[in-house]
Design a protein around this motif. Structure first.
Motif, mmCIF file in Angstrom:
data_model
loop_
_atom_site.group_PDB
_atom_site.id
_atom_site.type_symbol
_atom_site.label_atom_id
_atom_site.label_comp_id
_atom_site.label_asym_id
_atom_site.label_seq_id
_atom_site.Cartn_x
_atom_site.Cartn_y
_atom_site.Cartn_z
ATOM 1 N N LEU A 112 13.350 1.754 32.389
ATOM 2 C CA LEU A 112 13.535 0.819 33.799
ATOM 3 C C LEU A 112 14.588 1.361 34.120
ATOM 4 N N TYR A 113 14.743 1.508 35.554
ATOM 5 C CA TYR A 113 16.564 1.572 36.247
ATOM 6 C C TYR A 113 17.221 0.826 35.706
ATOM 7 N N ALA A 114 18.325 1.306 35.744
ATOM 8 C CA ALA A 114 19.087 0.110 35.650
ATOM 9 C C ALA A 114 20.886 1.289 36.761
ATOM 10 N N LEU A 115 21.255 0.320 37.436
ATOM 11 C CA LEU A 115 22.753 0.724 37.572
ATOM 12 C C LEU A 115 23.993 0.940 36.377
ATOM 13 N N PRO A 116 25.000 2.111 36.008
ATOM 14 C CA PRO A 116 25.459 2.447 35.428
ATOM 15 C C PRO A 116 26.841 0.857 35.051
ATOM 16 N N GLY A 117 27.165 1.310 34.391
ATOM 17 C CA GLY A 117 28.601 -0.154 34.941
ATOM 18 C C GLY A 117 28.011 -1.463 34.413
ATOM 19 N N SER A 118 28.957 -2.218 35.120
ATOM 20 C CA SER A 118 28.636 -3.589 35.189
ATOM 21 C C SER A 118 29.115 -4.677 36.048
ATOM 22 N N ILE A 119 29.080 -5.227 36.347
ATOM 23 C CA ILE A 119 30.117 -6.721 37.676
ATOM 24 C C ILE A 119 31.425 -6.834 37.203
ATOM 25 N N PRO A 120 32.557 -5.954 38.418
ATOM 26 C CA PRO A 120 33.299 -6.416 37.699
ATOM 27 C C PRO A 120 34.114 -7.459 37.764
ATOM 28 N N VAL A 121 35.277 -7.846 36.995
ATOM 29 C CA VAL A 121 35.809 -9.062 36.858
ATOM 30 C C VAL A 121 36.866 -9.985 37.600
ATOM 31 N N LEU A 122 37.103 -10.377 38.589
ATOM 32 C CA LEU A 122 37.563 -10.656 39.464
ATOM 33 C C LEU A 122 39.460 -10.356 39.810
ATOM 34 N N GLN A 123 39.611 -10.250 38.372
ATOM 35 C CA GLN A 123 41.122 -10.047 38.559
ATOM 36 C C GLN A 123 41.316 -8.673 38.474
ATOM 37 N N HIS A 124 39.748 -7.826 38.447
ATOM 38 C CA HIS A 124 40.029 -6.253 38.537
ATOM 39 C C HIS A 124 39.056 -6.210 39.517
ATOM 40 N N LEU A 125 39.168 -6.160 40.985
ATOM 41 C CA LEU A 125 37.800 -6.654 41.649
ATOM 42 C C LEU A 125 38.502 -4.974 42.321
ATOM 43 N N PRO A 126 37.704 -4.277 42.766
ATOM 44 C CA PRO A 126 37.565 -3.791 43.520
ATOM 45 C C PRO A 126 37.875 -3.575 45.029
ATOM 46 N N ILE A 127 38.679 -2.730 45.573
ATOM 47 C CA ILE A 127 38.362 -2.643 47.144
ATOM 48 C C ILE A 127 37.206 -1.624 47.969
ATOM 49 N N GLY A 128 37.226 -2.191 49.308
ATOM 50 C CA GLY A 128 36.578 -1.640 49.712
ATOM 51 C C GLY A 128 35.571 -2.620 49.600
ATOM 52 N N CYS A 129 33.961 -1.939 49.475
ATOM 53 C CA CYS A 129 33.083 -2.345 48.589
ATOM 54 C C CYS A 129 32.877 -2.096 47.466
ATOM 55 N N ARG A 130 32.359 -3.046 46.885
ATOM 56 C CA ARG A 130 33.028 -3.324 45.387
ATOM 57 C C ARG A 130 31.443 -2.950 44.909
ATOM 58 N N LEU A 131 30.780 -2.367 45.590
ATOM 59 C CA LEU A 131 29.759 -1.910 44.315
ATOM 60 C C LEU A 131 30.321 -0.766 44.535
ATOM 61 N N GLY A 132 31.300 0.202 44.340
ATOM 62 C CA GLY A 132 31.606 1.513 44.662
ATOM 63 C C GLY A 132 31.636 2.306 43.502
ATOM 64 N N PRO A 133 31.893 1.439 42.601
ATOM 65 C CA PRO A 133 32.549 2.608 41.193
ATOM 66 C C PRO A 133 30.932 2.344 40.833
ATOM 67 N N ARG A 134 29.694 1.473 40.767
ATOM 68 C CA ARG A 134 28.567 2.119 40.476
ATOM 69 C C ARG A 134 27.311 3.067 41.567
ATOM 70 N N CYS A 135 28.067 2.367 42.861
ATOM 71 C CA CYS A 135 26.956 3.389 43.482
ATOM 72 C C CYS A 135 26.649 5.248 43.259
ATOM 73 N N PRO A 136 25.818 5.231 43.156
ATOM 74 C CA PRO A 136 25.452 6.521 43.387
ATOM 75 C C PRO A 136 25.611 7.276 45.099
ATOM 76 N N ASN A 137 25.627 6.665 45.849
ATOM 77 C CA ASN A 137 25.938 6.803 46.764
ATOM 78 C C ASN A 137 27.033 6.882 47.405
ATOM 79 N N ALA A 138 28.458 6.864 46.071
ATOM 80 C CA ALA A 138 29.347 6.110 47.057
ATOM 81 C C ALA A 138 30.644 7.339 47.198
ATOM 82 N N ARG A 139 31.205 7.818 47.944
ATOM 83 C CA ARG A 139 31.800 8.519 49.079
ATOM 84 C C ARG A 139 33.713 8.003 49.393
#
Length: 331
Positions: free
Chosen positions: A275-302
């Motif tokens: 089955l398909y699955a995005l790499p990684g896991s949802i970040p903890v609240l204390q270390h949220l990514p800036i901008g789009c929060r899916l960025g570190p896991r997104c295959p289309n991230a730029r």
């Protein structure tokens, strides 16, 4: 007419590391008689949104919104006591883990009778006790519990999780609410009981015109019972629209990943195919990514994804992505 209309709901939690934005400018709307699904991984802020609607968040948490209307009335401008009166009359919520939500020291009859408002008892005051008991029995029958005698005289710990969940639903519908919020109503229940509960909630929507907000981390569980869908990721609304349209053509990579991870939505999937699955896991609240929060896991991230995307609209389909999938707009 919109029953519930929320724009840019933000919830910030006061922690030892400062304020953490657990819910970031989420939009949510519900029409009268509509069933909407709210889906996302555990930790995406679904329960926080539901608790903000019913006003049971911790007082240390800071809540703000550009618009928070209930049936056209601005709830944020009302005094707290008036807010509680409106919510107590029109909105009911079913919480996770029903056996823990019920009072372990009281019989089911006592708890169910307490949930029945006096104005729904049609009869003289000296018959209130009898009428309340008959109403409690009728509520159990509505949710599919036929052996009401043994259930009413039981304590919550003596009953199964499935029966406790049905009792929670009976308590929720006792006041004939206009909106029923079901927060993960089938957690830890077997599949047959899950299907029964979802059909039960759908029947209230169809027969009574009751609006329902179904919250779950399992997309396949709620897709067949909802007309519209909102997808959350890490406190941000990534996509919203009609359920059928989203399942047919998702515009956000996260929604696409959710759909691809469900075998039921992949009719051409070969046996034993991973089955398909995005790499990684949802970040903890204390270390949220800036901008789009899916960025570190997104295959289309730029590089543009370090800025928070705005909510775009294509007819009745909303999405929040700098680089949406084919069909929305060209990157």
């Amino acid at each position: 007419m919109l029953l519930l209309d929320i724009k840019n709901l933000t919830i910030e939690l006061n922690t030892a590391d400062g304020l953490v934005r657990a819910v970031d400018r989420v939009n949510l709307s519900l029409r009268e008689g509509e069933t909407r699904g709210l889906v996302g991984e555990s930790g995406s802020g679904k329960s926080l949104v539901a608790k903000a609607i019913v006003g049971v968040l911790n007082k240390r948490w800071q809540i703000s919104a550009d618009r928070f209307n209930w049936r056209g009335q601005d709830m944020l401008s009302l005094p707290y006591e008036q807010q509680r009166k409106i919510i107590g009359r029109d909105i009911a919520m079913i919480y996770q883990e029903p056996s823990r939500s019920l009072d372990p020291t009281a019989h089911i009859l006592e708890q169910l009778e307490e949930a029945i408002p006096d104005h729904l008892l049609d009869g003289p005051w000296w018959k209130r006790g009898y009428l309340r008991r008959r109403k409690a029995i009728g509520l159990l029958h509505k949710v599919g519990i036929r052996d009401h005698q043994s259930v009413l005289q039981s304590y919550p710990f003596q009953l199964s999780e499935g029966v406790c969940q049905k009792i929670m639903i009976a308590m929720a519908i006792a006041k004939n609410p206009k909106l029923l919020i079901a927060d993960e109503p089938t957690t830890a229940l077997e599949s047959t009981t899950q299907a029964q509960l979802f059909r039960l909630l759908a029947s209230f929507n169809q027969l009574k015109g009751m609006s329902v907000l179904l919250i779950s981390h399992e997309l396949e569980s709620i897709a067949r019972y909802t007309q519209s869908l909102s997808v959350l990721y890490c406190g941000q609304l990534v996509e919203a629209g009609e359920t059928a349209a989203i399942l047919k053509q998702p515009y956000h990579p996260y929604t696409h990943a959710l759909i691809k991870s469900v075998p039921e939505f992949q009719p051409n999937l070969q046996p034993k195919t991973p089955l398909y699955a995005l790499p990684g896991s949802i970040p903890v609240l204390q270390h949220l990514p800036i901008g789009c929060r899916l960025g570190p896991r997104c295959p289309n991230a730029r590089k543009e994804c370090v800025k928070t995307p705005t909510l775009e609209r294509l007819q009745n389909h909303f999405y929040s992505c700098h680089f949406p999938l084919t069909g929305a707009k060209e990157p």
